[in-house]
Scaffold this motif. Structure first.
Motif, PDB file in Angstrom:
ATOM      1  N   SER A   1      42.614 -20.524 -11.363  1.00 43.66           N
ATOM      2  CA  SER A   1      41.720 -19.612 -10.659  1.00 43.66           C
ATOM      3  C   SER A   1      40.941 -20.422  -9.660  1.00 43.66           C
ATOM      4  O   SER A   1      40.721 -21.603  -9.850  1.00 43.66           O
TER       5      SER A   1
ATOM      6  N   ASP B   1      31.766 -12.310 -15.608  1.00 42.99           N
ATOM      7  CA  ASP B   1      32.280 -13.676 -15.444  1.00 42.99           C
ATOM      8  C   ASP B   1      33.169 -14.051 -16.610  1.00 42.99           C
ATOM      9  O   ASP B   1      34.242 -14.622 -16.454  1.00 42.99           O
TER      10      ASP B   1
ATOM     11  N   GLU C   1      36.399 -12.232 -16.307  1.00 43.15           N
ATOM     12  CA  GLU C   1      37.274 -12.746 -15.256  1.00 43.15           C
ATOM     13  C   GLU C   1      37.932 -14.034 -15.721  1.00 43.15           C
ATOM     14  O   GLU C   1      39.136 -14.243 -15.558  1.00 43.15           O
TER      15      GLU C   1
ATOM     16  N   ASN D   1      41.856 -14.713 -16.192  1.00 39.88           N
ATOM     17  CA  ASN D   1      42.569 -15.806 -15.537  1.00 39.88           C
ATOM     18  C   ASN D   1      43.339 -16.615 -16.559  1.00 39.88           C
ATOM     19  O   ASN D   1      44.468 -17.038 -16.311  1.00 39.88           O
TER      20      ASN D   1
ATOM     21  N   GLN E   1      41.508  -5.245 -15.371  1.00 43.06           N
ATOM     22  CA  GLN E   1      41.017  -5.642 -14.041  1.00 43.06           C
ATOM     23  C   GLN E   1      40.188  -4.534 -13.408  1.00 43.06           C
ATOM     24  O   GLN E   1      39.224  -4.794 -12.701  1.00 43.06           O
TER      25      GLN E   1
ATOM     26  N   LEU F   1      36.821  -4.942 -14.551  1.00 44.47           N
ATOM     27  CA  LEU F   1      36.148  -6.054 -13.878  1.00 44.47           C
ATOM     28  C   LEU F   1      35.567  -5.575 -12.553  1.00 44.47           C
ATOM     29  O   LEU F   1      34.398  -5.820 -12.251  1.00 44.47           O
TER      30      LEU F   1
ATOM     31  N   ARG G   1      31.560  -5.477 -11.505  1.00 39.56           N
ATOM     32  CA  ARG G   1      31.010  -6.148 -10.324  1.00 39.56           C
ATOM     33  C   ARG G   1      30.282  -5.132  -9.449  1.00 39.56           C
ATOM     34  O   ARG G   1      29.243  -5.417  -8.866  1.00 39.56           O
TER      35      ARG G   1
END
Length: 1801
Positions: free
Chosen positions: A61, A562, A565, A569, A655, A658, A662
């Motif tokens: 990542s 975070d 994510e 990854n 995702q 995610l 955000r």
């Protein structure tokens, strides 16, 4: 270990020190084994272990280091708008024009006369070169204007607007065939003013547009269901008022824009504030401004700006700017965008947009005065601001209007009015904040800056900025100055609560800059600052409203995001490197997510009653809690569903979480401004870094703390604004290790706790109070000494840098203030250093444990060494080492470290990968003796350069690589000389092979020796394989070599030979597999197509029960019955029938796929929602709206098969290039693009890549391990020279006839000023160059060419076919619109047999005639022979056996004369159509097809300029010659004549009042026309003085027209204007317009009503006038529809309609008419006259004489006039006349009397 905080050891089992022991169980604990027991430690790969326990940012990542601002850079965009038609426009007899405007560009359609539903079909293209944000904020406005001409601008009927960003965020970046609802901005009470049907698409560089196929467009009359609005916006939008309240601003920059200001100041000496601010708000294309506050840095406005706009608006952002008013030009001081999606929620429990009252911070250019500000763009909101500009107190509210209430203002003008002042506490209690920073290290300072002393300045808002005179109280009462003017009082207020701070705090002066220090040289490119053990600190006290809760909530969500994510990854890394158990890691990730969500719910609800909480705060909190609760539920649900095979799908779902997190975390209401750190050299600002305040905010609760608070963070500095674009932005300006802490002053006690331990504080003052004062520097006592080892192995493909395209790379490794360089490798594309770098005696400060857990970052930069000049930067990557302490054992699981791939970035674009591993070893008390020895391979002697140690070096094994050298193609010139004798060198891991030399490239560019091989040692792990280089050199005279170009094959995986599956291969040979073929292959094909989506419930069984068929047949609007007539007549069918039928199939397949996808999604949502509560937000709304559509689609699938009753043989229409479907025909022959020269910056990335391609190498690779396994040996058994490449044709030149068929082009980019183009075709192949210039098509963007071209070619010389479309110009050169290139060679040689597509049926005459010179039996025999298959064996009863498959099919064929004869061709064709089922050699053969290719223009790379539909057949010359080309010339329109007899009218509304008799009457006549612009309009005579609305006419209209039956359009050709060179062809729908008028002698005639009949589908006329009603038009579905093309003669009554004042349709009359359609031949045979003329005259109508009665009765008329109608008027007139008379007499006689009186006579 007191500070294992945040994500250092998230799972916090034990401290960090025992982590090594815990790791395996830790994995079990987080991986959520779900009770499967602990995995065997061996199965856990190291990467997954570290991934679970520590946050190693060296995953593939991106490290969290953004090097370069990408916003603000201009890009190419193209916005295309097609205006198709308008409907239901409000107004009588109008001449509408549609205007499309984007920003300031306006384009108009043509005017259509007197119609309320004009049809345009015009295409407009707008090209932009702007930054994305600017484009997406532009407003796209579609408006309809009535009767515009050269002299007058016309009146606006209605308009529709949305921003371009809304279009771009649509799927496929487009709206297709949607209806825009028009409303009148000046009268919002009026409602809908009509609809415009349009397509809007926004294309950026590299976006591919999926245009649905432009075929016979079925008119979707369902306007409501296809409105032009994004998903989830309600169809009925209401009007709303948007109130933007602007209260006041603070901290404006000291502007000195005009030089005059200084002069003024000198003369007058006045010291006024030099800024006159006002606020401007832009929203939905409207602009509102507040008043101007003269000369004020702290202006107070207290005004509100009111916008009236639809709600929800289709414009996403509102732009708020503070501007400085100036006589010359106003400049923006700062810009803030309010994103309306973030301040509203459209769910069921949502809220209207609301904001504040809250402060928003504005950022922009630096605050120093300059006359010319180079960063002015930043103040306009482009790019990332580099400094704080001001903050503005605003609030926003929305009120939905009830448009029916009378007191509403009906216009949408922007209003500005005053509002009451806001209380001080409304935005929260002002608190004192304390910011502390320590600079631990400053390295990698760019040498270009020079060696003047360097220091760092930190600012938060205006605090800490030296320009804004710190320390002096500013006029506003010291609130902003950060000095000590106001501190005393504030201390008294806060003092009581400040126990820890002590009383002496009030003399605390902020220290915002580090002391200047001269930099020291690190190496050729960089300096560092010699901090060593003394680290400078800064601290700033500042006062802000206390809105920490907002930041806390954002931090909690950011933390969850975070972690999520990072976990994702990891999972992707595990999948990518094919390690085991990705699903376990994903379960762990989901578990963390659901825990995080539940934690948020408990934490976020605190401080509910804090002052300054706005409505938005409360609503956002509610909606965030709802969202996170449901997210937590769903995460739990998904977690239970994660299986090995579903990992990928689930990752997609996660995702989405995610993105949502955000989005939620970004709070639209700001609080504390961001922190800026500037690097100053000699007091000049050089580079900056921006740290969001929330990231370093302290809280007592760990989850709420910012992720970088109290941590040492690596920060890279970058150049401000535009300077950072391009190559300048690639170099690091400085790399610093900074520790930051921000919190309330009273929480200050542990602000140092996160620093690496072992330091002493140095205070500014010595003395009693100093213990509470923060230090100005820290001195470290403890230091650890380490050795860093970094083995470098292959770096994979950095960007090529030299002119030659090769580079001489070396790598530079920076660690702390040390740097080292690898050796320089000469002339390579993919450097492989194989070198161990050792940094000795690296001093790091701090505690051992901390360093172990969070070592500093290593930066690796790769340069290209030039013999002259400076080394050139090629990319950089970041890594973290694995640390070993002196007391740890060096061994598994952590040591030796694993090799990992690191992504190399250059600017914003990836530039390759680096394979390396780093370890950091502590040197203990015994010195280096304790370090593990470096065991390298002993056989290499490279002097001082150490090779990579064995433990890290991957395990190698021997591979053989075979290379197939086929030929070189399209080589461009090198250094102006043509390439003549090229050779190819292949190299991999230091070994390689050279091809034979091509003696004369011009004559034959193929190689003479086809296969060569070499052996090489490669790692066992396929992921670590180094790249393989292909390099082409040209051998010139005197033994010189010139590099032509090169290509690096990064992944060899697809070329690894894997032996075929044993059992799969020889199925049981004795068993016969019967492939059942129904006699009706078309239906069969349909079924298989639908079944593609077999996972969904959309599999449609083909049986449709009989009665259902019957029912559907009636409802079929079009096509159904028409074809039945045609079916009898085979000769009516042509190639186009086949084409249109195929397109219909394509549309249906696409629809079916869409429906299936939608169903799958629905199912997915259903699954997720089933367990948790159903998501309250969008899914339900979407579901409702989407379901209606889906049901329609399903119904559509049902009638597919019965439509196939047409029995038209079809071809396959590919909506994209043919090679896309078949893997670019690289089944055995691959094309490798050869590059040369440097890759550009990311701005010109694609451009550069296109330009850098210098040719192609054709060939292939095959690699396998040696010694060779037996079965491979067996396969190679044929011819050992050819290795694995058996059965490959020779590459000798061959002659070929290429036949190119070009059908049509769509959506061409306009090339002329009038927004059209005059396209023609140009074809180039080798030396043949055909330009079909004389057959250009005038003014057409969707031309139908229908042409075929025959070209002779010789492979391999002529292998690329270029088809271009040019725009014909009368003067000047013709412009290229776009071109497409086809590689014919790969098509010719592919085993998919792309030479001539295979039809689905075999016929020897008619429109479907067999085109291939080889009959199906011959083709099949050849395929069997080549594939070494047994067969084909034709058996009796229509069966054929190939290998072990048996096929059935028909065996008779009819010739032209209808005689039947026996044949095997059908059988053979059946096999060919199912060739993919044959074992071992089977593959899909290319069917008869049409491919759609995008047209590209080299000047506008990456943006489609239109599409072309075509296909190519190729016939080798050594075979029998093919038949003549199929005739695909466009269908000629058929000539028809429409005869309309108007018999009579009835109930026509009476418009005139008779002046004399007072009766209502009308002078009726009927007007009619068929073609667009009323060119052929015809009027009846006038029936005067109708008193009942009855009119008798007996009048005949005659309309000849040309009609295309397939497209259902009338074709007319006419000159566009007087000056046009040639006629333009238009296609318009066949619609007959009839209107009824009232004739007036002197004024204009009055329009009474109209009806428009679509000749293909209009309501059957009523039998009598009584039965004729308005419902015939309004409720079309209840009325039987007829088509004049089928019925040929229809008589009946139809209604005339018009709109009344309220825009309601009303009945204004009825007409009895008779419509008759005859073909041109019939019309010639039996002609008729117009009106009542010969031949076949109609009789004169018997009109009553009432019309002239009043002549006979004048007295009656006069009596009526005087007594009835105008009685009072007459009396008034008489009295007035008398008065005038008396006055006149008086004036007349007055003088005489006067004289008499005077003279006394």
């Amino acid at each position: 270990m007191k500070k294992s905080r945040g994500h250092k050891s998230d799972h916090g089992k034990g401290g960090g020190d025992e982590a090594a022991i815990l790791e395996t169980e830790d994995l079990d604990f987080t991986g959520g084994m779900g009770g499967k027991g602990v995995p065997d430690p061996d199965t856990i790969s190291l990467a997954s272990v570290t991934a679970v326990t520590t946050n190693v940012s060296n995953k593939r990542s991106k490290p969290d280091i953004k090097m370069e601002p990408s916003a603000g850079r201009p890009m190419d965009y193209q916005v295309s708008v097609t205006v198709i038609e308008a409907r239901q426009l409000v107004g009588l007899n109008m001449d509408p024009v549609v205007c499309v405007e984007i920003g300031d560009d306006k384009k108009y359609t043509q005017m259509k006369e007197s119609t309320n539903c004009p049809y345009y079909n015009e295409y407009f293209v707008f090209d932009f070169h702007v930054p994305p944000d600017v484009l997406f904020d532009k407003i796209l406005k579609v408006s309809v204007i009535h009767s515009k001409n050269l002299l007058r601008s016309g009146t606006l009927v209605g308009s529709f607007k949305l921003d371009v960003g809304t279009v771009y965020s649509q799927p496929e970046h487009q709206f297709f065939h949607k209806w825009a609802l028009l409303s009148d901005p000046d009268d919002i009470t009026a409602g809908c003013k009509g609809y415009v049907k349009c397509d809007i698409a926004v294309v950026g560089k590299g976006d591919n547009i999926k245009t649905p196929h432009k075929s016979t467009e079925t008119d979707e009359d369902d306007i409501e269901g296809n409105l032009l609005i994004p998903e989830g916006v309600p169809a009925e939008r209401q009007w709303a008022r948007y109130y933007v309240k602007v209260y006041k601003a603070e901290g404006l920059p000291k502007m000195n824009t005009s030089i005059m200001a200084n002069v003024k100041k000198a003369f007058i000496g006045e010291n006024k504030d030099l800024v006159d601010p006002y606020v401007q708000v832009l929203f939905a294309g409207q602009k509102g401004k507040t008043s101007i506050q003269k000369s004020s840095y702290e202006p107070i406005w207290n005004e509100q700006i009111i916008f009236t706009e639809m709600f929800p608006p289709l414009c996403k952002r509102m732009k708020v700017q503070i501007r400085d008013s100036d006589k010359v030009n106003d400049v923006a001081l700062g810009t803030h965008f309010i994103d309306l999606r973030k301040i509203a929620n459209d769910g069921d429990k949502g809220f209207l947009p609301t904001l504040g009252p809250a402060w928003v911070n504005m950022y922009g250019s630096t605050r120093s005065y300059t006359i010319m500000d180079e960063h002015q763009d930043l103040n306009e909101g482009l790019g990332e601001g580099v400094s704080f500009r001001a903050r503005l107190l605003i609030s926003l509210g929305v009120e939905i209007l009830d448009t029916s209430s009378p007191e509403i203002m009906s216009s949408t003008e922007v209003q500005v009015e005053g509002v009451p002042k806001i209380s001080e506490s409304a935005t929260g209690k002002v608190e004192e904040f304390f910011l502390f920073g320590a600079f631990l290290e400053a390295t990698m300072i760019d040498r270009k800056i020079g060696d003047k002393p360097i220091n760092f300045e930190v600012t938060i808002g205006n605090y800490g900025s030296e320009i804004d005179n710190v320390g002096k109280p500013s006029p506003s009462g010291g609130k902003k100055s950060g000095g000590d003017g106001d501190e005393e009082e504030s201390e008294l207020i806060h003092g009581s609560s400040d126990e820890e701070a002590g009383d002496d705090d009030n003399d605390l002066v902020s220290v915002s800059a580090t002391p200047p220090m001269k930099p020291v040289i690190t190496d050729r490119n960089y300096f560092h600052l010699p901090y060593f053990e003394r680290k400078p600190c800064i601290y700033i006290k500042s006062r802000w409203q206390d809105q920490r809760r907002r930041l806390y909530n954002a931090n909690i969500m950011d933390n969850i995001a975070d972690k999520l994510e990072e976990g994702l990854n990891d999972v992707q890394e595990i999948i990518k490197t094919e390690k085991t158990y990705p699903e376990r890691r994903l379960r762990g990730v989901l578990e963390d997510l659901s825990n995080g969500c539940s934690q948020f719910l408990t934490l976020a609800n605190k401080d509910q009653n804090q002052p300054g909480r706005t409505k938005l705060d409360k609503e956002r909190l509610k909606s965030c809690m709802r969202e996170l609760e449901s997210m937590g539920q769903q995460a739990k649900t998904i977690r239970t569903q994660v299986k090995k095979n579903t990992v990928r799908d689930k990752i997609k779902l996660v995702q989405n979480f995610l993105q949502k997190l955000r989005f939620l975390a970004d709070d639209p209401q700001h609080s504390v401004p961001d922190i800026y750190i500037w690097m100053m050299s000699n007091n000049k600002r050089i580079a900056y870094a921006r740290v969001p305040s929330k990231d370093i905010l302290y809280s007592g609760v760990e989850e709420e703390t910012g992720k970088d608070c109290g941590k040492v963070k690596t920060i890279f500095f970058k150049l401000p604004g535009k300077k950072g674009f391009g190559a300048a932005g690639w170099t690091v300006q400085a790399k610093t290790e900074i520790y930051l802490w921000l919190g309330l002053n009273r929480q200050r006690k542990d602000f140092l706790s996160g620093l690496p331990n072992g330091f002493e504080e140095n205070k500014m003052l010595k003395g009693p109070g100093s213990q509470s004062a923060p230090p100005i520097s820290l001195t470290y006592m403890m230091k650890q000494i380490f050795q860093l080892r970094g083995p470098f192995v292959p770096g994979s493909q950095p960007v090529a840098a030299d002119r030659s395209g090769l580079s001489d790379p070396f790598a530079r490794v920076f660690f702390s203030s040390h740097s080292q360089v690898t050796e320089v490798l000469n002339e390579t594309l993919c450097p492989t250093w194989d070198q161990l770098m050792v940094f000795d005696n690296v001093e790091l400060f701090g505690e051992v444990g901390e360093l172990r857990d969070d070592p500093p970052i290593i930066v690796i930069e790769i340069y290209d060494q030039d013999t002259v000049g400076k080394a050139e930067f090629m990319g950089r990557t970041f890594a973290k080492p694995i640390t070993k302490m002196a007391d740890e054992h060096y061994g598994p699981p952590r040591f030796p470290p694993q090799l990992e791939y690191y992504q190399i970035y250059r600017g914003n674009c990836a530039a390759g990968e680096l394979l390396a591993a780093f370890e950091l070893l502590q040197i203990g008390p015994n010195g280096k003796a304790d370090l593990p020895p470096i065991e390298g391979p002993t056989d290499i002697d490279r002097g001082p350069i150490l090779p990579v140690p064995l433990g890290i070096r991957p395990v190698l094994s021997k591979y053989r690589i075979e290379v197939l050298f086929w030929g070189l193609r399209d080589l461009k010139r090198v250094n102006l000389a043509a390439v003549d004798r090229p050779r190819v060198d292949i190299e991999c891991a230091g070994k390689g092979v050279q091809s034979s030399l091509i003696q004369n490239y011009k004559k034959n560019p193929n190689f003479s020796t086809l296969v060569k091989m070499f052996e090489v040692d490669l790692p066992e792990n396929e992921l670590l394989h180094p790249p393989l280089n292909i390099r082409v050199v040209d051998c010139r005279a005197f033994g010189r070599y010139t590099l032509v170009g090169n290509h690096a094959v990064t992944s060899l995986r697809k070329f690894i030979y894997r032996a075929a599956d044993k059992n799969g291969n020889d199925w049981n040979v004795h068993e016969e597999i019967i492939v059942n073929m129904e006699p009706e292959p078309t239906v069969k094909k349909m079924e298989t197509m639908v079944k593609l989506e077999s996972g969904s419930d959309a599999v449609v069984k083909i049986e449709v029960c009989e009665d259902e068929k019957g029912g559907k047949k009636k409802k079929r609007k079009k096509g159904g019955e028409e074809v039945e007539e045609e079916e009898l007549d085979e000769s009516m069918l042509d190639w186009w029938s086949k084409y249109f039928a195929s397109i219909e199939t394509l549309m249906e397949i696409l629809k079916a796929q869409e429906a299936a996808m939608a169903d799958a999604e629905e199912k997915e949502e259903h699954d997720n929602a089933a367990d948790g509560e159903i998501k309250p937000d969008e899914s339900t709304v979407k579901g409702k709206r989407g379901k209606a559509k889906k049901d329609k689609k399903k119904a559509g699938l049902g009638d597919m098969p019965e439509k196939k009753k047409k029995k038209i043989d079809e071809l396959k229409v590919y909506p994209k290039e043919l090679e896309n479907e078949f893997d670019y025909f690289e089944d055995w022959l691959h094309s490798f693009n050869l590059f040369r020269g440097k890759a550009g910056d990311d701005e010109d990335q694609n451009v550069a890549d296109e330009d850098r391609i210098i040719g192609k190498f054709k060939g292939s690779l095959c690699m396998y391990k040696v010694p060779v396994a037996d079965e491979i040996q067996r396969e190679m058994g044929f011819d050992s020279n050819m290795g694995m490449f058996q059965n490959i044709p020779t590459n000798d030149p061959i002659n070929i006839l290429v036949r190119v068929y070009i059908i049509r082009a769509t959506d061409l980019h306009p090339a002329d000023i009038n927004g059209k183009a005059d396209p023609y075709i140009a074809i180039k192949l080798g030396k043949s160059d055909i330009k079909d210039k004389e057959n250009y098509i005038s003014k057409q963007l969707n031309p139908i060419f229908g042409k075929s071209f025959d070209i002779e070619a010789t492979f391999p010389m002529d292998s690329t076919l270029t088809v271009s479309i040019y725009d014909w110009d009368l003067v000047g050169t013709d412009d290229l619109i776009g071109e497409t290139k086809l590689d014919l060679e790969n098509r010719y040689y592919t085993k998919h047999r792309a030479t001539c597509g295979i039809p689905s049926k075999y016929s020897i005459h008619g429109y479907n005639v067999w085109r291939d010179p080889l009959k199906p039996t011959q083709v099949l025999a050849k395929l069997c022979k080549d594939g070494k298959l047994d067969g084909p064996h034709y058996g009796p009863g229509g069966r054929v056996k190939v290998a072990n498959h048996v096929f059935f099919g028909p065996t008779e064929i009819e010739d032209e004369n209808g005689l039947k004869k026996q044949t095997d061709e059908h059988l053979a064709l059946t096999v060919l159509n199912h060739w993919e089922d044959i074992p071992r050699v089977g593959c899909k053969l290319i069917p008869e097809h049409v491919e759609t290719r995008p047209l590209l223009n080299p000047d506008k790379p990456g943006i489609e300029q239109g599409r072309i539909e075509m296909w190519v057949d190729m016939f080798p010359k050594d075979m029998p010659a093919p038949g003549p080309a199929i005739d695909i010339s466009p269908r000629k329109p058929k000539k028809f004549e429409l005869r309309v007899i108007i018999w009579s009218t009835d109930e026509v509304i009476l418009e005139d009042d008779d002046i004399f008799t007072g009766e209502k009457s009308s002078d009726i006549f009927v007007r009619g026309w068929l073609k667009g612009q009323q060119e052929d309009k015809q009027d009846t005579d006038v029936h005067y003085h109708s008193l009942t609305g009855e009119g008798l006419f007996n009048w005949r209209f005659i309309y000849p027209f040309d009609y295309l039956q397939a497209e259902e359009k009338i074709v007319l050709s006419k000159k566009e204007s007087m000056f046009a060179w040639d006629e333009t062809e238009y296609k318009i729908p066949a619609r007959l317009n009839l209107q009824v008028w009232d004739a007036d002698h002197f004024s204009a005639d009055d329009f009474l009503g109209a009806i428009e009949l679509d000749l293909n589908r209009f309501p059957r006329g009523a039998k009598t006038a009584k039965q004729c009603s308005i419902n015939m038009i309004l409720n079309e579905q209840d009325v039987p529809m007829v088509s004049i093309f089928k019925q040929r003669r229809i008589k009946g009554w139809w209604p005339f309609l018009a709109r009344d004042e309220n825009d309601e349709l009303e009945l204004t009359g009825k007409v009895e008419a008779e419509l008759q359609l005859v073909t041109a031949e019939e019309a010639e045979k039996s002609p008729v006259g117009e009106g009542r003329n010969e031949p076949e005259p109609l009789e004169k109508p018997n009109r009553p004489d009432t019309a002239f009665l009043w002549f006979l009765m004048p007295f009656k008329a006069i009596k009526n006039l005087v007594c009835n109608q105008y009685f009072w008027l007459t009396i008034k007139l008489v009295v007035a006349l008398l008065l005038v008379l008396i006055l006149g007499l008086f004036i007349y006689s007055m003088p005489g009397y006067m004289v008499k009186k005077l003279l006394g006579a």
